[in-house]
Design an enzyme around this catalytic site. Sequence first.
Site, PDB file in Angstrom:
ATOM      1  N   MET A 181       8.876 -31.148  11.817  1.00 40.45           N
ATOM      2  CA  MET A 181       7.829 -32.131  11.788  1.00 40.45           C
ATOM      3  C   MET A 181       8.119 -33.583  12.244  1.00 40.45           C
ATOM      4  SD  MET A 181       6.735 -30.754   7.900  1.00 40.45           S
ATOM      5  CE  MET A 181       8.366 -30.165   7.705  1.00 40.45           C
ATOM      6  N   GLY A 183       4.289 -32.784   5.288  1.00 42.25           N
ATOM      7  CA  GLY A 183       4.952 -34.061   4.933  1.00 42.25           C
ATOM      8  C   GLY A 183       5.434 -33.772   3.375  1.00 42.25           C
ATOM      9  N   GLY A 215       6.371 -31.424  -0.343  1.00 36.38           N
ATOM     10  CA  GLY A 215       6.158 -30.246  -0.927  1.00 36.38           C
ATOM     11  C   GLY A 215       5.555 -30.421  -2.190  1.00 36.38           C
ATOM     12  N   GLY A 216       5.019 -29.414  -3.011  1.00 32.54           N
ATOM     13  CA  GLY A 216       4.330 -29.589  -4.261  1.00 32.54           C
ATOM     14  C   GLY A 216       2.871 -29.780  -3.862  1.00 32.54           C
ATOM     15  N   HIS A 266      14.723 -22.029   4.625  1.00 36.27           N
ATOM     16  CA  HIS A 266      13.941 -22.981   5.512  1.00 36.27           C
ATOM     17  C   HIS A 266      14.266 -24.433   5.375  1.00 36.27           C
ATOM     18  CE1 HIS A 266       9.739 -23.646   7.168  1.00 36.27           C
ATOM     19  NE2 HIS A 266       9.838 -24.866   6.435  1.00 36.27           N
ATOM     20  N   ASP A 301       3.218 -21.783   5.246  1.00 38.99           N
ATOM     21  CA  ASP A 301       4.029 -22.806   4.625  1.00 38.99           C
ATOM     22  C   ASP A 301       3.336 -23.878   3.808  1.00 38.99           C
ATOM     23  OD1 ASP A 301       6.013 -24.818   4.013  1.00 38.99           O
ATOM     24  OD2 ASP A 301       6.318 -24.945   6.132  1.00 38.99           O
ATOM     25  N   GLY A 302       3.289 -23.798   2.427  1.00 33.50           N
ATOM     26  CA  GLY A 302       2.721 -24.874   1.552  1.00 33.50           C
ATOM     27  C   GLY A 302       2.000 -24.193   0.489  1.00 33.50           C
ATOM     28  N   GLY A 303       2.264 -24.559  -0.550  1.00 32.96           N
ATOM     29  CA  GLY A 303       1.705 -24.197  -1.961  1.00 32.96           C
ATOM     30  C   GLY A 303       1.835 -22.473  -2.266  1.00 32.96           C
ATOM     31  N   ASP A 357      13.254 -28.208   6.629  1.00 31.66           N
ATOM     32  CA  ASP A 357      11.990 -29.110   6.775  1.00 31.66           C
ATOM     33  C   ASP A 357      12.572 -30.348   7.446  1.00 31.66           C
ATOM     34  OD1 ASP A 357       9.474 -27.523   5.998  1.00 31.66           O
ATOM     35  OD2 ASP A 357      10.370 -27.859   4.026  1.00 31.66           O
ATOM     36  N   MET A 398      11.736 -34.172   8.916  1.00 33.23           N
ATOM     37  CA  MET A 398      10.609 -35.088   9.042  1.00 33.23           C
ATOM     38  C   MET A 398      11.127 -36.376   9.521  1.00 33.23           C
ATOM     39  SD  MET A 398       8.820 -34.334   5.468  1.00 33.23           S
ATOM     40  CE  MET A 398       8.681 -32.506   4.720  1.00 33.23           C
ATOM     41  N   GLY A 408       9.088 -23.948  -1.652  1.00 35.11           N
ATOM     42  CA  GLY A 408       9.722 -24.904  -2.087  1.00 35.11           C
ATOM     43  C   GLY A 408       9.854 -25.039  -3.427  1.00 35.11           C
ATOM     44  N   SER A 409       8.858 -25.721  -3.952  1.00 34.41           N
ATOM     45  CA  SER A 409       8.640 -25.998  -5.520  1.00 34.41           C
ATOM     46  C   SER A 409       8.637 -24.738  -6.380  1.00 34.41           C
ATOM     47  CB  SER A 409       7.605 -26.844  -5.882  1.00 34.41           C
ATOM     48  OG  SER A 409       6.586 -26.935  -4.947  1.00 34.41           O
ATOM     49  N   HIS A 421      12.021 -26.127  10.721  1.00 34.11           N
ATOM     50  CA  HIS A 421      10.628 -26.458  10.901  1.00 34.11           C
ATOM     51  C   HIS A 421      10.672 -28.094  11.356  1.00 34.11           C
ATOM     52  CE1 HIS A 421       6.510 -27.178   8.707  1.00 34.11           C
ATOM     53  NE2 HIS A 421       6.504 -27.528  10.196  1.00 34.11           N
ATOM     54  N   MET A 427       0.394 -23.468   8.548  1.00 31.17           N
ATOM     55  CA  MET A 427       0.533 -24.574   7.559  1.00 31.17           C
ATOM     56  C   MET A 427      -0.783 -24.586   6.576  1.00 31.17           C
ATOM     57  SD  MET A 427       3.436 -26.459   7.892  1.00 31.17           S
ATOM     58  CE  MET A 427       3.122 -27.359   6.408  1.00 31.17           C
ATOM     59  N   SER A 477      12.555 -22.872   0.733  1.00 36.16           N
ATOM     60  CA  SER A 477      12.699 -24.491   1.467  1.00 36.16           C
ATOM     61  C   SER A 477      13.612 -25.335   0.530  1.00 36.16           C
ATOM     62  CB  SER A 477      11.325 -24.967   1.895  1.00 36.16           C
ATOM     63  OG  SER A 477      11.541 -26.267   2.108  1.00 36.16           O
TER      64      SER A 477
END
Length: 227
Positions: free
Chosen positions: A78, A152, A154-155, A40, A182-184, A42, A44, A204-205, A76, A147, A15
């Site tokens: 959002m 909203g 990252g990280g 990816h 998606d996420g973590g 994102d 927003m 992402g991160s 994606h 999700m 991402s």
Amino acid sequence: MSQAELLRDRRVAPSILAADFARIGSAVEEVMDAGARVIHVDVMDGHFVPPISIGPQIVEGLKGQVDAAGGWLDVHLMIDRPERHVTEFAGAGADSISVHFEATPHVHLAVHKVREDGCRAGVAITPSTPASALAAIAPDIDIALCMTVNPGWGGQPFLPETLPKVTELRGILDDDVAIEVDGGIETHTAGPCADAGARLFVAGSSVFGQPDPAEAYRQLAEAAGAV
Ligand code: DX5
Ligand code: ZN
């Protein structure tokens, strides 16, 4: 390999939200050289989620480079009322567009707009939306985006209570629908998601936030059992 086949295998999708925005092109080049094919993006809007991030210009800016490397731009959204913006992102070069189930009363309309505009269609659900929300739209989608954090930012740490939803989604959806988490997503959370049936692993991160994104990508792909 045809582009559509990209969604049939397990893949880590870096991402760009976590990349250095002053050098997005070279960040994408680095992970694509390491084997990434799904990038990816994102988006927003400051309404559906508080932050404002990326618009269609960035999709357009990356399109040539990602296409040339045989890749896929996975957008994606959002944003509230995504059906109003689908055509813009499709025109900018998105290969797949996911809209949030919670962002419009017209999910069916939004998904059909995505397909009419020539893209693969996804529907995303936040952690508080049950997997069963996707049952009625299941025949119309290519991607179910689960999700694994609140959208909203990252990280954030992976929410383990979202994992059973991946298993539940796998039971609801045909095998040709890819489940995206998606996420973590990190080396220790990717494996359980893969076991639960996820095929796309947004990171992402754990990729761009690392000192060596290419190596981080490779380690994550291995942990996910991705190609
Ligand atoms: C969050 C975004 C994610 C984000 C993931 O709202 O949808 O795609 O980039 O970031 P990490 O991998 O850092 O949790
Ligand atoms: Zn995302």
